[in-house]
Enzyme design. Structure first.
Site, short mmCIF file in Angstrom:
data_model
loop_
_atom_site.label_atom_id
_atom_site.label_comp_id
_atom_site.label_asym_id
_atom_site.label_seq_id
_atom_site.Cartn_x
_atom_site.Cartn_y
_atom_site.Cartn_z
N HIS A 87 0.82 -1.21 0.00
CA HIS A 87 0.00 0.00 0.00
C HIS A 87 0.86 1.27 0.00
O HIS A 87 1.99 1.27 0.50
CB HIS A 87 -0.92 0.01 1.21
CG HIS A 87 -2.02 -0.99 1.11
ND1 HIS A 87 -3.05 -1.04 2.01
CD2 HIS A 87 -2.28 -1.96 0.20
CE1 HIS A 87 -3.88 -2.01 1.67
NE2 HIS A 87 -3.43 -2.59 0.58
N GLU A 89 0.55 3.95 1.76
CA GLU A 89 0.88 4.37 3.12
C GLU A 89 2.08 3.58 3.65
O GLU A 89 2.98 4.14 4.28
CB GLU A 89 -0.31 4.15 4.07
CG GLU A 89 -1.56 4.91 3.68
CD GLU A 89 -2.55 4.08 2.86
OE1 GLU A 89 -3.76 4.24 3.07
OE2 GLU A 89 -2.10 3.27 2.01
N CYS A 123 -6.51 1.36 5.37
CA CYS A 123 -7.02 0.07 5.82
C CYS A 123 -6.55 -0.19 7.25
O CYS A 123 -5.73 0.56 7.80
CB CYS A 123 -6.56 -1.05 4.87
SG CYS A 123 -4.80 -1.48 5.03
N CYS A 126 -2.68 -0.64 7.53
CA CYS A 126 -2.01 0.66 7.39
C CYS A 126 -2.24 1.52 8.62
O CYS A 126 -1.32 2.21 9.07
CB CYS A 126 -2.48 1.37 6.12
SG CYS A 126 -1.85 0.62 4.61
#
Length: 165
Positions: A87, A89, A123, A126
């Protein structure tokens, strides 16, 4: 160039500025389904950036034009273990200096494969990583184009399966 008396030019606010940078960062994504960008900022200085995509040195979905989750019609937010991507992040956190991330703000923006805005809510995984990095706030772009400001990143984290009370 505008003269000093001309007020037609308006500098963007910091949040608008950094969310625009997150949008540009998302253009480097190697994901076929959604392109996300993340920017970590402290004292109005960029500390780190990241976009979603395969780990360094691994063949990515954009290069082979194949997404296993898309082929299996897996809904968003499910079966991440079948996804090659890290991801945005997470990549921003990995790329940044831990000392500079403490009390920083993370900006997240994303786009669907058709170019419309994707929801930028981090999410659960994250969110955990953001907390561990001691990021103090998160600003993300919602599907409708508005910005959400999470001033305390603990608000991102909702424990699973813990008894209430």
């Amino acid at each position: 160039m505008s003269s000093n008396n001309d007020n037609s030019y308006k500098r963007p606010a910091w949040d608008a500025y950094f969310i625009e940078i997150a949008k540009v960062v998302s253009s480097r994504s190697t994901c076929l389904r959604r392109r996300y960008g993340a920017v970590i900022v402290k004292d109005n200085v960029i500390v780190s950036t990241g976009y979603n995509g395969a780990p360094r040195g691994v063949i990515n979905c954009a290069d082979i034009n194949r997404c296993k989750r898309k082929e299996l019609n897996i809904p968003s937010g499910q079966r991440y273990e079948l996804c090659e991507a890290v991801h945005a992040e997470q990549n921003a956190l990995v790329n940044g200096s831990p000392e500079r991330m403490k009390d920083a703000t993370m900006y997240v923006a994303g786009f669907e494969e058709n170019g419309t805005i994707a929801d930028g809510t981090p999410c659960l995984l994250c969110s955990r990583m953001i907390l561990n990095a001691q990021i103090s706030s998160v600003v993300y772009l919602k599907k409708d184009g508005t910005l959400v400001h999470i001033k305390d990143t603990k608000q991102l984290y909702v424990p699973i399966g813990l008894p209430s009370g």
